[in-house]
Design a protein around this motif. Structure first.
Motif, PDB file in Angstrom:
ATOM      1  N   SER A 123       0.829  -1.200   0.000  1.00  9.97           N
ATOM      2  CA  SER A 123       0.000   0.000   0.000  1.00  9.97           C
ATOM      3  C   SER A 123       0.868   1.256   0.000  1.00  9.97           C
ATOM      4  CB  SER A 123      -0.917   0.008   1.224  1.00  9.97           C
ATOM      5  OG  SER A 123      -1.767  -1.120   1.218  1.00  9.97           O
ATOM      6  N   LEU A 124       0.659   2.109  -0.978  1.00 11.21           N
ATOM      7  CA  LEU A 124       1.440   3.346  -1.073  1.00 11.21           C
ATOM      8  C   LEU A 124       0.879   4.442  -0.184  1.00 11.21           C
ATOM      9  CD1 LEU A 124       1.981   3.454  -4.950  1.00 11.21           C
ATOM     10  CD2 LEU A 124       3.519   2.544  -3.200  1.00 11.21           C
ATOM     11  N   ASP A 125      -0.364   4.297   0.268  1.00 11.73           N
ATOM     12  CA  ASP A 125      -0.999   5.364   1.044  1.00 11.73           C
ATOM     13  C   ASP A 125      -0.864   5.177   2.548  1.00 11.73           C
ATOM     14  OD1 ASP A 125      -2.581   3.131   1.134  1.00 11.73           O
ATOM     15  OD2 ASP A 125      -4.478   4.200   0.854  1.00 11.73           O
ATOM     16  N   ARG A 126      -0.275   4.080   2.984  1.00  9.73           N
ATOM     17  CA  ARG A 126      -0.070   3.843   4.414  1.00  9.73           C
ATOM     18  C   ARG A 126       1.336   4.295   4.780  1.00  9.73           C
ATOM     19  NH1 ARG A 126      -1.681  -2.142   5.967  1.00  9.73           N
ATOM     20  NH2 ARG A 126      -1.095  -1.306   8.003  1.00  9.73           N
ATOM     21  N   VAL A 127       1.471   5.533   5.178  1.00  5.85           N
ATOM     22  CA  VAL A 127       2.777   6.148   5.439  1.00  5.85           C
ATOM     23  C   VAL A 127       2.823   6.653   6.878  1.00  5.85           C
ATOM     24  CG1 VAL A 127       4.381   7.970   4.759  1.00  5.85           C
ATOM     25  CG2 VAL A 127       2.990   6.825   3.020  1.00  5.85           C
ATOM     26  N   LEU A 128       3.768   6.140   7.644  1.00  4.29           N
ATOM     27  CA  LEU A 128       3.951   6.568   9.023  1.00  4.29           C
ATOM     28  C   LEU A 128       5.046   7.619   9.159  1.00  4.29           C
ATOM     29  CD1 LEU A 128       3.651   3.147  10.922  1.00  4.29           C
ATOM     30  CD2 LEU A 128       1.896   4.903  10.554  1.00  4.29           C
ATOM     31  N   THR A 129       5.955   7.657   8.197  1.00  4.76           N
ATOM     32  CA  THR A 129       6.973   8.709   8.203  1.00  4.76           C
ATOM     33  C   THR A 129       6.273  10.062   8.171  1.00  4.76           C
ATOM     34  OG1 THR A 129       8.588   7.300   7.092  1.00  4.76           O
ATOM     35  CG2 THR A 129       8.939   9.672   6.961  1.00  4.76           C
ATOM     36  N   ASP A 130       6.707  10.974   9.024  1.00  4.24           N
ATOM     37  CA  ASP A 130       5.993  12.231   9.225  1.00  4.24           C
ATOM     38  C   ASP A 130       6.836  13.422   8.779  1.00  4.24           C
ATOM     39  OD1 ASP A 130       5.466  14.555  11.618  1.00  4.24           O
ATOM     40  OD2 ASP A 130       3.719  13.761  10.565  1.00  4.24           O
ATOM     41  N   ALA A 131       6.179  14.411   8.212  1.00  2.00           N
ATOM     42  CA  ALA A 131       6.839  15.667   7.836  1.00  2.00           C
ATOM     43  C   ALA A 131       6.095  16.833   8.468  1.00  2.00           C
ATOM     44  CB  ALA A 131       6.871  15.816   6.323  1.00  2.00           C
ATOM     45  N   GLU A 132       6.822  17.659   9.208  1.00  2.00           N
ATOM     46  CA  GLU A 132       6.225  18.822   9.858  1.00  2.00           C
ATOM     47  C   GLU A 132       6.890  20.098   9.355  1.00  2.00           C
ATOM     48  OE1 GLU A 132       6.734  18.316  14.012  1.00  2.00           O
ATOM     49  OE2 GLU A 132       5.125  16.824  14.214  1.00  2.00           O
ATOM     50  N   LYS A 133       6.092  21.139   9.188  1.00  2.00           N
ATOM     51  CA  LYS A 133       6.633  22.428   8.781  1.00  2.00           C
ATOM     52  C   LYS A 133       7.456  23.026   9.916  1.00  2.00           C
ATOM     53  CE  LYS A 133       3.007  23.676   5.469  1.00  2.00           C
ATOM     54  NZ  LYS A 133       1.956  24.665   5.118  1.00  2.00           N
ATOM     55  N   ALA A 134       8.594  23.638   9.538  1.00  2.00           N
ATOM     56  CA  ALA A 134       9.457  24.260  10.550  1.00  2.00           C
ATOM     57  C   ALA A 134      10.415  25.232   9.874  1.00  2.00           C
ATOM     58  CB  ALA A 134      10.252  23.195  11.313  1.00  2.00           C
ATOM     59  N   ASP A 135      10.395  26.484  10.314  1.00  2.00           N
ATOM     60  CA  ASP A 135      11.343  27.504   9.835  1.00  2.00           C
ATOM     61  C   ASP A 135      11.364  27.621   8.307  1.00  2.00           C
ATOM     62  OD1 ASP A 135      12.085  27.942  12.499  1.00  2.00           O
ATOM     63  OD2 ASP A 135      13.567  26.325  12.407  1.00  2.00           O
ATOM     64  N   GLY A 136      10.192  27.608   7.706  1.00  2.00           N
ATOM     65  CA  GLY A 136      10.105  27.748   6.258  1.00  2.00           C
ATOM     66  C   GLY A 136      10.441  26.497   5.481  1.00  2.00           C
ATOM     67  N   GLY A 137      10.741  25.420   6.185  1.00  2.00           N
ATOM     68  CA  GLY A 137      11.050  24.148   5.530  1.00  2.00           C
ATOM     69  C   GLY A 137      10.274  23.018   6.173  1.00  2.00           C
ATOM     70  N   TRP A 138      10.903  21.830   6.233  1.00  2.00           N
ATOM     71  CA  TRP A 138      10.233  20.656   6.771  1.00  2.00           C
ATOM     72  C   TRP A 138      11.208  19.843   7.617  1.00  2.00           C
ATOM     73  CZ3 TRP A 138       5.046  19.855   5.530  1.00  2.00           C
ATOM     74  CH2 TRP A 138       4.539  20.649   4.487  1.00  2.00           C
ATOM     75  N   VAL A 139      10.642  19.115   8.589  1.00  2.00           N
ATOM     76  CA  VAL A 139      11.409  18.184   9.409  1.00  2.00           C
ATOM     77  C   VAL A 139      10.804  16.794   9.225  1.00  2.00           C
ATOM     78  CG1 VAL A 139      12.159  17.560  11.732  1.00  2.00           C
ATOM     79  CG2 VAL A 139      11.978  19.966  11.086  1.00  2.00           C
ATOM     80  N   LEU A 140      11.642  15.832   8.841  1.00  2.00           N
ATOM     81  CA  LEU A 140      11.179  14.477   8.534  1.00  2.00           C
ATOM     82  C   LEU A 140      11.594  13.509   9.635  1.00  2.00           C
ATOM     83  CD1 LEU A 140      12.215  14.291   4.751  1.00  2.00           C
ATOM     84  CD2 LEU A 140      10.127  15.224   5.745  1.00  2.00           C
ATOM     85  N   ARG A 141      10.653  12.646  10.026  1.00  2.00           N
ATOM     86  CA  ARG A 141      10.922  11.607  11.014  1.00  2.00           C
ATOM     87  C   ARG A 141      10.227  10.318  10.597  1.00  2.00           C
ATOM     88  NH1 ARG A 141      10.088  16.238  14.105  1.00  2.00           N
ATOM     89  NH2 ARG A 141      11.845  16.822  15.487  1.00  2.00           N
ATOM     90  N   GLY A 142      10.974   9.228  10.633  1.00  2.00           N
ATOM     91  CA  GLY A 142      10.387   7.941  10.292  1.00  2.00           C
ATOM     92  C   GLY A 142      11.436   6.953   9.815  1.00  2.00           C
ATOM     93  N   GLU A 143      10.968   5.811   9.326  1.00  2.00           N
ATOM     94  CA  GLU A 143      11.874   4.758   8.859  1.00  2.00           C
ATOM     95  C   GLU A 143      11.313   4.093   7.604  1.00  2.00           C
ATOM     96  OE1 GLU A 143      13.042   0.356  10.433  1.00  2.00           O
ATOM     97  OE2 GLU A 143      13.590   2.024  11.788  1.00  2.00           O
TER      98      GLU A 143
END
Length: 364
Positions: A123-143
């Motif tokens: 499934s391509l739509d089941r994504v746990l890796t998270d992206a949050e907006k921060a300081d005009g960019g993004w912060v990525l967390r996951g595996e």
């Protein structure tokens, strides 16, 4: 629709077959699996031939990947030039394309698409890796897991969940918080576990549109699945040719075993299945080149992948059985084809997954 090769495709087929036969015989896999990775020298030669062009038409990509499959070529053409760079072709900005696509085509830059996670199966739509907006960019967390070509990639394209959907991001090798661990696959090819622990990227790292990455990801994976189906067709034909040659030369009870009617029947069944698989692969690539639309492409690709998954395993297992005891040894090349067939069968969805997908597309 005429499912035949054009003269230009036939020229590419001859050139690719000569190159693969001369430069990358199947047995080369044994050395590469011990060393890990692939040959940078061969990669550079393939770039000079134009084989790494991410914008290669689907019909030519089909011919090329079939020949690469025949020789079990381990260089990451599929994960780099088709899958990852394909995401930039389909959804990248002009600046992203200008920066990355020429370098990929020249063989000087390796890329990988990190989209698969533990437990999401296909499934391509089941994504746990998270992206949050921060300081005009993004912060990525996951595996991410089973990232094809990930261990040697200079750049990754990562799928992550954003506020209202999925977004794809470009991440450079060496980014702070990024770690890559090589995985060892059955076929000896490169894959990796990718961990993102607070990886920061700029707003210009977004590939496509924010929250609208799923259709782009589906489109890219479908095109890569079509190319993989062509590779599976090639390896299946090579394994069948190898088995036929063995049937002609192995003597038992004073005669070649190929004269036994039971083995002839089994070989005839394989031949028919291979021809059906070829038609399905050609139809899928024709749908892509004809811009038939995402739904029509997805439908044709699922038919091709389902058929090639079944046929590749049929040819591999029948080949091992017809080779007898020697087919179980590592010295016999037929086993190398069986290992690659098994990995390819499970990549981007097996036959059961694609039959179900085809049914859902048609409203069942």
């Amino acid at each position: 629709m005429d499912l035949v090769l054009s003269e230009e495709q036939k020229m590419l087929q001859r050139a690719a077959r000569d190159f693969v036969t001369t430069r990358s015989p199947p047995g080369r896999v044994r050395g590469l699996r011990e060393q890990g990775g692939f040959s940078r020298e061969l990669w550079a030669e393939m770039a000079k031939l134009g084989w790494l062009d991410p914008e290669l038409p689907a019909g030519f990509s089909m011919v090329l990947h079939e020949e690469l499959g025949r020789g079990l070529v381990a260089e990451p053409v599929l994960p780099c030039a088709v899958l990852a760079a394909g995401a930039l072709v389909q959804g990248g900005t002009d600046a992203q394309k200008k920066e990355h696509l020429p370098a990929v085509a020249a063989g000087s830059r390796l890329m990988a698409l990190a989209h698969q996670e533990s437990g999401n199966r296909y499934s391509l739509d089941r994504v746990l890796t998270d992206a949050e907006k921060a300081d005009g960019g993004w912060v990525l967390r996951g595996e991410k897991q089973q990232v094809m070509g990930g261990a040697t990639a200079d750049w990754l394209i990562v799928s992550a969940a954003t506020d209202e959907g999925i977004t794809l991001f470009l991440v450079a090798k060496g980014a702070k918080g990024l770690s890559v661990e090589r995985q060892h696959r059955l076929d000896g090819r490169d894959a990796a576990i990718v961990k993102l622990d607070g990886v920061r990227v700029g707003a210009d790292a977004v590939v496509g549109e924010v929250d609208k990455g799923l259709p782009l990801l589906e489109r890219v994976v479908d095109r890569a699945t079509a190319a993989l189906s062509a590779e599976m067709l090639g390896l299946s034909n090579a394994a069948f040719d190898m088995t036929l040659e063995y049937l002609k030369t192995r003597v038992q009870f004073g005669v070649p075993i190929g004269t036994f009617q039971a083995l002839q029947h089994r070989a005839a069944k394989i031949f028919v299945e291979l021809e059906l698989a070829r038609s399905a692969v050609m139809l899928a690539h024709a749908a892509i080149d004809d811009d038939a639309g995402d739904v029509a492409v997805a439908r044709a690709v699922s038919v091709a992948k389902a058929k090639c998954s079944e046929v590749a395993m049929l040819v591999a297992y029948e080949g091992i059985q017809m080779h007898g005891g020697i087919g179980m040894t590592d010295e016999a090349d037929i086993g190398l084809y069986a290992k690659r067939a098994r990995v390819a069968e499970l990549t981007f969805g097996d036959a059961a997954f694609h039959r179900d997908r085809f049914a859902r597309i048609d409203g069942f």
